[in-house]
Design an enzyme around this catalytic site. Structure first.
Site, PDB file in Angstrom:
ATOM      1  N   ASP A  10      -3.881 -19.990 -15.677  1.00 26.30           N
ATOM      2  CA  ASP A  10      -4.027 -20.612 -14.365  1.00 26.30           C
ATOM      3  C   ASP A  10      -2.756 -21.389 -14.055  1.00 26.30           C
ATOM      4  OD1 ASP A  10      -4.993 -21.614 -12.026  1.00 26.30           O
ATOM      5  OD2 ASP A  10      -6.708 -22.664 -12.886  1.00 26.30           O
ATOM      6  N   ASP A 104      -2.717 -16.975  -8.377  1.00 23.97           N
ATOM      7  CA  ASP A 104      -2.280 -17.919  -9.407  1.00 23.97           C
ATOM      8  C   ASP A 104      -3.123 -17.878 -10.674  1.00 23.97           C
ATOM      9  OD1 ASP A 104      -4.605 -18.932  -8.326  1.00 23.97           O
ATOM     10  OD2 ASP A 104      -3.924 -21.008  -8.316  1.00 23.97           O
ATOM     11  N   GLU A 105      -3.900 -16.828 -10.860  1.00 23.57           N
ATOM     12  CA  GLU A 105      -4.917 -16.880 -11.916  1.00 23.57           C
ATOM     13  C   GLU A 105      -5.268 -15.474 -12.390  1.00 23.57           C
ATOM     14  OE1 GLU A 105      -9.193 -19.264 -12.224  1.00 23.57           O
ATOM     15  OE2 GLU A 105      -8.257 -18.870 -10.283  1.00 23.57           O
TER      16      GLU A 105
END
Length: 354
Positions: A10, A104-105
């Site tokens: 993350d 983002d993950e």
């Protein structure tokens, strides 16, 4: 018994960190990616802003009230998507089993791909180091034996940290966790669980499955399992998302057209911000309404061309809402969902602003 090795990566305040990286005058200052409009939405907040309580998906006017010195920065989604593609290419150096969950993950299954490093923790450290060296950004990592716990672990040492939940510690870790910190249990569901006397993982574990099913329907089995540290969901690199939605339960029922219009305007802006970030093109918008008596209805509108703005989404939602007035009972929940994605979109990315 063999266990999977799952890593959840993350990025730390991704959008905001990119802006602070690219514009040095924004560093160490409270910033929000979004627009400072009355109906604006915060897409991401820097850690300096988070100290004031500013969070993603928060109305901009609320964020500004919490942090008067807050600096709003317009989003640059093309830049975020390019950096995200680079980061995801780093993941594939270590395993082909990568499921993007957002720009983002991502979740990575390293079970059969530990060589030559020997452990998932070492690989996670190498990934984090590569991200920092090649992008100038930091990432946090969670390692565990299933996706649910790996996600929880990634939040434990933010920013720029790493945390491991081992198989023998999983059930104990979940038992002590407050319900509102369970990934997959939102504020509305947490409130309903609290009303049943369920405030943490230990109390959720004690709840009978049939009681959970009566109150939460088909998701009850998922709640029953994660309370025991069980999550059998695979990391699926081929997952394709078919819809994108947002909804809000209101503390006070909406009873007039003005309040409903204001609520839908915020939802439309929030939904469109998410659609823009993914570069999604969709032709169908569905309005969801749950009345105070818990009766639920949906209305859908499909266009010949994809939606191109928040205003178009709002117009479509209002065209479906207006005929329902005057109301016989108040509205406790409104939701908007985009579907019917065009081929050029990227629906596999399920963005959770963080």
């Amino acid at each position: 018994m063999s266990f999977r090795r799952i890593v959840h990566i993350d990025m730390d305040a991704f959008f905001a960190s990119v802006e602070q990286r690219d514009f040095p005058d924004l560093r160490n200052k409270p910033i929000a990616v979004g627009r400072a409009e009355t109906r604006g939405v915060v897409a991401a907040a820097s850690y300096e802003a988070r100290r004031f309580g500013v969070r993603s998906a928060m109305p901009s006017i609320t964020a500004k009230r919490l942090c008067p010195e807050l600096i709003f920065v317009p989003p640059r989604f093309d830049v975020y998507r390019a950096i995200s593609a680079h980061i995801h290419s780093i993941f594939t150096r270590y395993t082909p089993v990568v499921q993007p969950l957002a720009l983002d993950e991502a979740a990575l299954d390293l079970t059969d791909h530990l060589a030559p490093f020997g452990s998932a923790t070492r690989i996670a450290e190498h990934i984090r180091a590569a991200i920092n060296a090649e992008t100038g950004l930091t990432a946090s990592a969670g390692i565990s034996y299933n996706r649910f716990l790996a996600k929880l672990a990634s939040d434990q040492r933010k920013p720029n940290g790493i945390f491991v939940i081992r198989p023998k510690d999983g059930p104990h870790f979940v038992a002590a966790l407050p319900i509102d910190r369970f990934h997959g249990i939102g504020p509305s569901t947490a409130k309903r669980m609290n009303a049943l006397g369920i405030t943490n993982g230990a109390e959720l574990r004690k709840a009978e499955l049939h009681t959970l099913m009566q109150n939460f329907g088909k998701t009850a089995l998922f709640y029953h399992n994660i309370a025991r540290g069980i999550d059998e969901r695979p990391v699926n690199p081929n997952r394709i998302r078919k819809s994108l939605g947002t909804e809000q339960t209101y503390l006070e029922d909406l009873i007039n057209l003005e309040s409903c219009t204001e609520a839908l305007e915020f939802l439309a802006r929030k939904l469109w911000l998410q659609a823009e970030s993914r570069n999604i093109q969709a032709r169908t918008l569905t309005l969801k309404i749950k009345y105070a008596n818990f009766q639920q209805i949906t209305r859908a509108r499909t266009l010949s061309e994809p939606f191109s703005s928040a205003e178009m989404c709002l117009d479509a939602a209002l065209s479906q809402l207006n005929p329902l007035f005057p109301l016989k009972t108040g509205i406790r929940l409104l939701g908007l969902t985009l579907s019917g994605f065009a081929d050029s979109s990227s629906p596999q990315l399920n963005l959770n602003f963080s």
